[in-house]
Design a protein around this motif. Structure first.
Motif, short mmCIF file in Angstrom:
data_model
loop_
_atom_site.label_atom_id
_atom_site.label_comp_id
_atom_site.label_asym_id
_atom_site.label_seq_id
_atom_site.Cartn_x
_atom_site.Cartn_y
_atom_site.Cartn_z
N ASP A 84 39.58 24.05 48.08
CA ASP A 84 38.31 24.65 47.69
C ASP A 84 38.49 26.12 47.37
O ASP A 84 37.99 26.63 46.37
CB ASP A 84 37.29 24.51 48.83
CG ASP A 84 36.76 23.09 48.91
OD1 ASP A 84 36.97 22.35 47.94
OD2 ASP A 84 36.16 22.75 49.93
N ALA A 138 40.70 26.77 44.18
CA ALA A 138 39.95 26.38 42.98
C ALA A 138 38.85 27.39 42.69
O ALA A 138 38.61 27.75 41.54
CB ALA A 138 39.36 24.99 43.17
N GLN A 139 38.21 27.84 43.77
CA GLN A 139 37.13 28.82 43.58
C GLN A 139 37.68 30.12 42.97
O GLN A 139 37.08 30.67 42.04
CB GLN A 139 36.49 29.10 44.95
CG GLN A 139 35.23 29.92 44.87
CD GLN A 139 34.17 29.24 44.01
OE1 GLN A 139 33.87 28.06 44.17
NE2 GLN A 139 33.62 29.98 43.06
N LEU A 171 40.31 30.51 41.14
CA LEU A 171 40.69 30.28 39.74
C LEU A 171 39.45 30.18 38.86
O LEU A 171 39.40 30.75 37.77
CB LEU A 171 41.53 29.00 39.64
CG LEU A 171 42.09 28.69 38.25
CD1 LEU A 171 42.90 29.86 37.74
CD2 LEU A 171 42.95 27.45 38.29
N ALA A 172 38.44 29.49 39.36
CA ALA A 172 37.21 29.33 38.59
C ALA A 172 36.58 30.69 38.33
O ALA A 172 36.16 31.00 37.21
CB ALA A 172 36.24 28.41 39.31
N LEU A 218 38.50 32.49 35.70
CA LEU A 218 38.37 31.98 34.33
C LEU A 218 36.99 32.25 33.74
O LEU A 218 36.85 32.39 32.54
CB LEU A 218 38.61 30.47 34.31
CG LEU A 218 40.01 29.98 34.66
CD1 LEU A 218 40.04 28.47 34.67
CD2 LEU A 218 41.02 30.50 33.65
N LYS A 219 36.00 32.32 34.61
CA LYS A 219 34.63 32.37 34.15
C LYS A 219 34.40 33.52 33.17
O LYS A 219 34.73 34.66 33.45
CB LYS A 219 33.69 32.51 35.35
CG LYS A 219 32.46 31.65 35.24
CD LYS A 219 31.73 31.58 36.56
CE LYS A 219 31.89 30.21 37.19
NZ LYS A 219 31.23 30.12 38.49
N GLY A 220 33.86 33.21 32.02
CA GLY A 220 33.46 34.23 31.06
C GLY A 220 34.60 34.82 30.25
O GLY A 220 34.37 35.69 29.42
N LYS A 221 35.84 34.38 30.50
CA LYS A 221 36.94 34.94 29.70
C LYS A 221 37.12 34.10 28.43
O LYS A 221 36.84 32.91 28.41
CB LYS A 221 38.23 34.91 30.52
CG LYS A 221 38.25 35.93 31.65
CD LYS A 221 39.66 36.16 32.13
CE LYS A 221 39.78 37.36 33.05
NZ LYS A 221 38.93 37.29 34.24
#
Lengths: 159, 350
Positions: free
Chosen positions: A114, A117-118, A120-121, A124-127
């Motif tokens: 968890d 993954a969090q 990494l998420a 990645l978000k918004g890129k």
């Protein structure tokens, strides 16, 4: 998980990574992994547990994170520290990070999965896809036409 | 396998899926542009999104856009303007620049409640078409019902997956009207699909087109199946009801001496006897009939019941539409008939 580990914390479990290195780990830490837990339930606890999919350096990382995670349970400061370390690793060595995630996934450590993954998420978000490829050193295997088509199809998502 | 992995950032599909699952739709699509394996996972993630999401609202199209639809409205408007104000100038003619037209037409604006922003989507598939329904249940999530105002073609369209499904032509949805071609009338062309619903597995669509019927479509059907409710069909009972109502009216009229005098100025003894017995007989028969065979149909002067009552698919693919009954009215009719009955009895007794 914490309650079971407290009662049997003295026990030491021996694990062997894919490159033959042998680790001795406290049971409380090892039991975080559902894979090892299942193996122990299947009664091979007295022997050395082989882990054919995990190399030694990655396994070090996993154990380290597991220990820290157990420590940080209700410590906000530690949580922040662990997070910043994870992000640091992601930025400096994304390849190791992906191996770490694979190992965590293989060992089936829910809590750590968890967390990683969090991170990494969030990373990645918004890129933009190009930036992600650059930062994580992912090879672009699209032909220019294919890429243009994907961008064109969902233009709204890339503006 | 391991060797290849040593060089680059690579994750298993299920790990990636786990991560993508935390993204909104927009981020998930963006991730699909990174590399091939990510694209397949992003498609997977988009197509299997089960959890409820906040809706996207489709905005009205740009009033200045030169789509066929707005063109049509403009022409209608200018036509009306001419009708009411013959001296007014016609609306300014739009420049026919095909490039700018296409570029503008394809864009639809959506407002996402989730992240409070407006997205512009290029949707060339629904160029010049009008959205007449959207579905938001289970597997039907995201489907739009699209109608082409020019040739009245009906389609289902899924904006993310970019799939189109041809529905049967609108003409098979209409009531058979041999004398009047509904679809040709430009002013009535808006009388279309009032309400629509889709089953949870997206294999069946129901639509209300006119007041008295539903139309159903199953996957693979070539025409709409029209379902007419039995409630609104005229039966023998209705005919008898109407006939008896006229008789009751005649009976009431025959109580009036002026009416009788008009027909029989000097009634004979037999006629007088018949005239006193007849209303009682009529009252007896018709009130018995009214009580025994009740009727749900409303007479002239009652407003149409609204269609805005619940209309949806239940989990068992069962459609229910509103009914037109009004029990209070039935009660009054029957009470009135009973009163008439007792009144005639009283008259006979006196």
């Amino acid at each position: 998980m914490a309650s079971t580990s407290n009662s049997t914390s003295s026990k030491i479990i021996t694990l062997r990574s894919s490159d033959g290195e042998v680790f001795e780990v406290e049971e409380s830490v090892a039991l975080e992994s559902n894979l090892i837990r299942r193996m122990m339930e299947d009664d091979c606890a007295n022997n050395i547990i082989p882990l054919p999919n995990v190399t030694a350096p990655i396994f070090y990382l996993v154990i380290e994170h597991c220990k820290k995670h157990a420590e940080m349970k209700d410590n906000k400061e530690k949580k922040k520290e662990l997070r910043s370390q994870g992000e640091e690793l992601l930025k400096s060595d994304p390849h190791t990070y992906s191996n770490l995630m694979e190992a965590v996934n293989y060992l089936d450590i829910k809590s750590l999965m968890d967390l990683t993954a969090q991170w990494l998420a969030d990373f990645l978000k918004g890129k933009s896809p190009r930036l992600i490829r650059e930062l994580l050193k992912i090879k672009n295997d699209f032909t220019p036409e294919e890429e243009a088509e994907i961008l064109e199809r969902n233009r709204w998502a890339f503006d | 396998m391991k060797r290849r992995r040593l060089e680059e950032f690579a994750l298993d599909e299920d790990v990636l899926y786990y991560i993508f699952d935390q993204f909104g739709l927009r981020d998930c699509i963006r991730m699909g542009a990174v590399c091939k394996s990510w694209l397949s996972v992003s498609k997977w993630s988009i197509s299997t999104r089960p959890r409820p999401q906040l809706p996207w609202l489709m905005m009205l199209s740009n009033p200045n856009s030169k789509s066929m639809r707005s063109r049509k409205i403009n022409s209608l408007l200018s036509w009306r303007m001419k009708l009411f104000n013959p001296n007014s100038k016609p609306a300014e003619k739009e420049e026919d620049n095909p490039n700018s037209k296409c570029a503008e037409n394809e864009v639809r604006c959506f407002f996402s409640v989730y992240d409070n922003t407006i997205y512009n989507m290029k949707l060339p598939e629904i160029l010049g078409k009008r959205c007449c329904g959207s579905f938001n249940n289970a597997d039907a999530r995201g489907w739009l019902m699209i109608i082409d105002d020019e040739n009245l073609e009906v389609r289902l369209f899924h904006p993310w997956r970019r799939i189109q499904l041809q529905l049967p032509h609108h003409s098979t949805l209409q009531r058979e009207r041999p004398f009047y071609d509904h679809s040709r009338d430009p002013l009535l062309v808006d009388l279309k699909i009032r309400k629509s619903a889709m089953s949870d597995d997206a294999s069946m669509v129901a639509a209300i087109h006119d007041l008295w019927s539903l139309a159903l479509w199953r996957k693979g059907n070539k025409v709409w199946t029209r379902v007419r409710s039995n409630n609104y069909r005229l039966t023998l009972c209705d005919v008898i009801h109407a006939f008896l109502s006229i008789l009751v009216f005649a009976a009431v009229a025959l109580f009036d001496q002026n009416v009788v005098g008009c027909f029989y100025s000097i009634p004979s003894k037999e006629t007088l006897e018949v005239l006193t017995a007849l209303p009682v007989g009529i009252g007896l028969i018709s009130s018995m009939f009214f009580v025994a065979f009740q009727n749900n149909h409303q007479g002239i002067g009652f407003p149409l019941s609204s269609l805005a009552r619940p209309f949806a698919f239940s989990p068992y693919e069962f459609v229910y539409a509103s009914t037109f009954q009004s029990p209070v009215w039935d009660l009054w009719v029957n009470l009135f008939a009973l009163h008439l009955f007792f009144f005639t009895l009283l008259v006979v007794a006196s």
